[in-house]
Design an enzyme around this catalytic site. Structure first.
Site, short mmCIF file in Angstrom:
data_model
loop_
_atom_site.label_atom_id
_atom_site.label_comp_id
_atom_site.label_asym_id
_atom_site.label_seq_id
_atom_site.Cartn_x
_atom_site.Cartn_y
_atom_site.Cartn_z
N TYR A 54 0.96 -1.13 -0.51
CA TYR A 54 0.12 0.22 0.10
C TYR A 54 1.05 0.75 -0.15
O TYR A 54 0.50 1.57 -0.59
CB TYR A 54 -0.89 -0.49 1.00
CG TYR A 54 -2.43 -0.87 1.11
CD1 TYR A 54 -3.48 -0.19 0.07
CD2 TYR A 54 -1.99 -2.34 1.83
CE1 TYR A 54 -4.26 -1.38 -0.90
CE2 TYR A 54 -3.01 -3.60 0.79
CZ TYR A 54 -3.87 -3.22 -0.10
OH TYR A 54 -5.22 -4.21 0.08
N GLN A 87 -15.98 3.01 -5.65
CA GLN A 87 -15.41 1.56 -4.81
C GLN A 87 -14.23 1.85 -4.96
O GLN A 87 -13.50 0.63 -5.03
CB GLN A 87 -16.19 0.28 -6.02
CG GLN A 87 -16.47 0.33 -5.98
CD GLN A 87 -18.05 -1.02 -6.47
OE1 GLN A 87 -18.06 -0.16 -8.03
NE2 GLN A 87 -17.70 -2.03 -6.57
N ASN A 88 -13.92 3.13 -5.04
CA ASN A 88 -12.00 3.10 -5.67
C ASN A 88 -11.76 3.59 -3.59
O ASN A 88 -12.55 3.98 -3.72
CB ASN A 88 -11.86 3.88 -6.46
CG ASN A 88 -12.20 3.99 -8.09
OD1 ASN A 88 -12.42 2.40 -8.55
ND2 ASN A 88 -12.27 4.98 -8.64
N VAL A 89 -10.23 3.69 -3.83
CA VAL A 89 -9.97 3.99 -2.68
C VAL A 89 -8.85 4.90 -3.15
O VAL A 89 -7.92 5.45 -2.44
CB VAL A 89 -8.99 2.75 -1.99
CG1 VAL A 89 -9.86 1.28 -1.88
CG2 VAL A 89 -7.45 2.32 -3.23
N ASP A 90 -8.74 5.54 -3.96
CA ASP A 90 -8.08 6.69 -4.41
C ASP A 90 -8.37 8.00 -4.05
O ASP A 90 -9.96 8.19 -4.01
CB ASP A 90 -7.57 6.58 -6.36
CG ASP A 90 -8.35 6.63 -6.74
OD1 ASP A 90 -9.29 7.83 -7.03
OD2 ASP A 90 -8.70 5.74 -7.55
N HIS A 105 -15.16 0.82 0.08
CA HIS A 105 -13.84 0.23 0.47
C HIS A 105 -12.20 0.67 1.09
O HIS A 105 -11.37 -0.16 0.86
CB HIS A 105 -13.16 -0.18 -1.35
CG HIS A 105 -14.66 -1.17 -2.09
ND1 HIS A 105 -14.16 -1.57 -2.66
CD2 HIS A 105 -16.00 -1.75 -1.38
CE1 HIS A 105 -15.75 -2.17 -2.82
NE2 HIS A 105 -16.58 -2.27 -2.28
N GLY A 176 -18.11 2.82 -15.05
CA GLY A 176 -17.55 2.06 -14.91
C GLY A 176 -16.54 1.23 -13.74
O GLY A 176 -15.85 1.08 -13.24
N THR A 177 -17.92 0.25 -13.28
CA THR A 177 -17.70 -0.79 -12.82
C THR A 177 -18.58 -1.85 -13.46
O THR A 177 -19.26 -1.52 -14.16
CB THR A 177 -18.55 -0.71 -11.71
OG1 THR A 177 -18.78 -1.39 -10.67
CG2 THR A 177 -19.76 -0.04 -11.83
N SER A 178 -17.96 -2.51 -13.02
CA SER A 178 -18.47 -4.54 -13.76
C SER A 178 -20.27 -4.90 -12.60
O SER A 178 -20.68 -6.12 -13.54
CB SER A 178 -17.31 -5.37 -14.09
OG SER A 178 -17.37 -5.86 -12.93
#
Length: 234
Positions: A54, A87-90, A105, A176-178
């Site tokens: 990380y 859902q992104n961690v950036d 997340h 941009g998510t499945s």
């Protein structure tokens, strides 16, 4: 009064900025098995490896820039009350100017207690010169700092907040998510029936819902241009 636009974003919006994802690479994330770097068991087995992993992701953040998809989304706050559920961690949404972001997340720029990871008292926002965390760096409760990331197998503490915003949405947008990762993939089920739903993704996304979804089959930036145009026409 501004309409409420709720946006669910996934890895696809950050991929255009160069943020790596694991879903498109056979279960590997930066050449590591997801089980080794994104599960509580992996952390317990090898905290040094997980801490360094990380650190390496964190160090890349200053070199990444929000793309036009991020920026156009932030600009929509002029016309809508926008809530981004990511859902992104950036931190690219925030850096683009989005003011209300719910991170399902976790967040790469934060560390927390290994014993009480969701206790706000022990969550620390790292400044860029603190991005390299070491084994031995302790939270206020005396435990090792761990990444403030929701790993596979852990509860998603922000999901209830996200659901409450979805229930109030006037427009719902997916980028941009499945729609394969739960509980995030189930948020569409909480959007009131009749609310317009848009989906931006260059790939075919299977939507398990009977509702009408307006699909914009483009990447995040080009798709957001089209979405903005549709909102202006509407």
């Amino acid at each position: 009064m501004k309409k409420k636009l709720v946006v669910l974003t996934g890895a696809g919006i950050s991929a255009e900025s160069g943020m790596s994802t694991f879903r498109d690479s056979g279960g590997l994330w930066e050449q590591h098995r997801v089980e080794d770097v994104a599960t509580p068991e992996g952390y317990e087995r090898n905290p040094q490896l997980v801490t360094e992993f990380y650190n390496s992701l964190r160090m890349k953040l200053p070199d990444l820039e929000p793309n036009q998809g991020h920026r156009l989304l932030a600009m929509l706050e002029d016309r809508f009350e926008v809530t981004v559920v990511t859902q992104n961690v950036d931190n690219l949404h925030e850096r683009a100017g989005s003011s209300h972001v719910i991170h399902l997340h976790g967040e790469l720029t934060k560390v927390t207690s290994s014993w009480n990871p969701n206790n706000p008292k022990y969550i620390k926002e790292l400044q860029p010169d603190e991005y390299e965390v070491h084994v031995g760096d302790l939270a206020a409760d005396g435990s090792q700092f761990r990444p403030f990331i929701v790993w596979f197998g852990e509860a998603v503490p922000e999901i209830e907040k996200a659901i409450s915003y979805c229930e109030q949405a006037d427009v719902f947008l997916i980028i941009g998510t499945s729609l394969n990762v739960y509980p995030a993939a189930g948020l569409l089920n909480y959007v009131p029936w009749g609310v317009p739903v848009y989906l931006i993704d260059p790939n075919n996304v299977a939507v398990s819902s009977a509702r009408n979804v307006h699909v914009i089959q483009k990447g995040a930036s080009e798709g957001m241009k089209e979405f903005v145009r549709l909102m202006e026409e509407g």
